[in-house]
Design a protein around this motif. Structure first.
Motif, PDB file in Angstrom:
ATOM      1  N   PRO A  52      -5.301  -8.231  -5.081  1.00 44.02           N
ATOM      2  CA  PRO A  52      -3.988  -7.713  -5.476  1.00 44.02           C
ATOM      3  C   PRO A  52      -3.150  -8.678  -6.312  1.00 44.02           C
ATOM      4  O   PRO A  52      -2.342  -8.250  -7.120  1.00 44.02           O
ATOM      5  N   GLY A  74      -8.256  -5.508  -2.023  1.00 47.33           N
ATOM      6  CA  GLY A  74      -6.958  -5.057  -1.516  1.00 47.33           C
ATOM      7  C   GLY A  74      -7.006  -3.594  -1.120  1.00 47.33           C
ATOM      8  O   GLY A  74      -7.870  -2.834  -1.589  1.00 47.33           O
ATOM      9  N   THR A  75      -6.068  -3.211  -0.296  1.00 46.39           N
ATOM     10  CA  THR A  75      -5.899  -1.782  -0.042  1.00 46.39           C
ATOM     11  C   THR A  75      -4.993  -1.195  -1.124  1.00 46.39           C
ATOM     12  O   THR A  75      -5.102  -0.036  -1.483  1.00 46.39           O
ATOM     13  N   GLY A  76      -4.115  -2.036  -1.676  1.00 48.68           N
ATOM     14  CA  GLY A  76      -3.300  -1.634  -2.825  1.00 48.68           C
ATOM     15  C   GLY A  76      -4.070  -1.963  -4.093  1.00 48.68           C
ATOM     16  O   GLY A  76      -4.708  -3.009  -4.168  1.00 48.68           O
ATOM     17  N   ARG A 237       4.941  -3.207  -1.171  1.00 47.28           N
ATOM     18  CA  ARG A 237       4.886  -3.857  -2.471  1.00 47.28           C
ATOM     19  C   ARG A 237       6.306  -4.210  -2.892  1.00 47.28           C
ATOM     20  O   ARG A 237       7.239  -3.416  -2.685  1.00 47.28           O
TER      21      ARG A 237
END
Ligand code: 8YV
Length: 318
Positions: A52, A74-76, A237
């Motif tokens: 990320p 990342g999950t994002g 975020r």
């Protein structure tokens, strides 16, 4: 086969990749490579393994003429220009699900720290200022029996709500979609309007992805909808919160406190926030347990291995 890993990740992950080609790992030490540096690093890559913190711009993706696949641990994945990858038929994978519980632990730790002024109190003690107990020294907000407003009842939001239940909190949530399953499990109440949720919550915890519609979701106007005694927690975020507006709100007593793990221009932090005592500031560590970071790193590598073996990807970006 050139596999570029933008920063050093867990050795277990690199071990999966090494037999599959030339693995080139980016620099270990900060500063984080800039978008241009990442573009140069990946120019001749077949596969990019990113995180990320590393921006993968459309220009970088278009410039990497041999590129066939992108994986992030990342999950994002807001750091990746997924549209630019799609335009070239390059699959992108992410690493969802693994960090939910650890991130919820981190978010709750931040919530407790902000509510009970732990950062401020520790700084005071370390500065040698603790000369005797007084009844109202560092009194903060009660977490127990307070109302928690969760913005985004996805996997992480729900894991935070589970922890809140142990503190006898009232759980309210706002989401684009109702999560009736979570309502049943947690006795959570869906609040259709965000402003309404903000007005009713003692703590507001953000668990939304960064999308055009969530950028500056918490702006000056929304902060004013919160209670004056309320605390805002952000582990999602940075750009979901207007940092300048938050600093103003904290300074002017529009809200009582905040706990932040993420920033608008990470790793930079709005200087006005650094000057305030009523905000706990962490360097993006909500998911930072050894086990979770290792598992996320391995999962990204497993996605790459699946791609190279022409098997279905484990976690394609939707
Ligand atoms: C970590 C994250 O900070 O997964 C994400 O989207 O922001 C966090 O888990 C870390 O970047 C994991 O790679």
């Amino acid at each position: 086969m050139k596999i570029v890993v933008t920063r050093p990740v867990a050795e277990d992950a690199l071990a999966l990749l090494r037999p599959r080609g030339e693995v080139r790992v980016g620099p270990a030490e900060p500063p984080i490579p800039s978008a241009d540096e990442v573009a140069r690093m990946i120019a001749d890559a077949d596969v990019v393994y990113t995180l990320p913190a590393n921006p993968l711009t459309g220009d970088a993706i278009r410039g990497a003429t041999k590129l066939r696949m992108i994986a992030t641990m990342g999950t994002g994945y807001d750091n990746i220009d997924v549209g630019a990858a799609r335009a070239r038929g390059i699959p992108v994978t992410f690493a969802p699900g693994i960090l939910d519980e650890t991130t919820a632990d981190g978010a709750f730790a931040l919530l407790l720290a902000a509510a009970r002024r732990l950062g401020e109190a520790e700084r005071f003690l370390r500065a040698g200022k603790y000369r005797g107990w007084t009844p109202f020294m560092f009194t903060g907000q009660d977490v127990n029996h307070a109302a928690l407003g969760i913005v985004g009842m996805g996997r992480i939001g729900r894991a935070v709500a589970r922890r809140a239940k142990g503190f006898a909190m009232t759980i309210l949530y706002h989401d684009a979609r109702r999560n009736e399953d979570a309502e049943r499990e947690l006795d959570a109440t869906f609040v259709a309007g965000l402003d309404d949720l903000l007005a009713r919550s003692d703590f507001v915890s953000l668990h939304v992805p960064l999308l055009p519609e969530t950028r500056h979701l918490m702006n000056a106007e929304r902060l004013r909808k919160m209670k004056r005694t309320a605390v805002l927690i952000n582990t999602s975020r940075g750009p979901v919160v207007d940092e300048q507006a938050l600093a103003d709100a904290l300074r002017e007593g529009v809200i009582a406190g905040a706990g932040l793990d993420v920033y608008e221009r990470e790793p930079a932090v709005e200087p006005a926030l650094l000057a305030l005592e009523n905000v706990v500031l962490l360097p993006h560590i909500a998911s930072a347990s050894e086990r979770t970071r290792t598992r996320m790193a391995v999962r990204a590598a497993e996605n790459i291995v699946a791609f190279l073996d022409h098997k279905p990807l484990l976690d394609p970006v939707p």
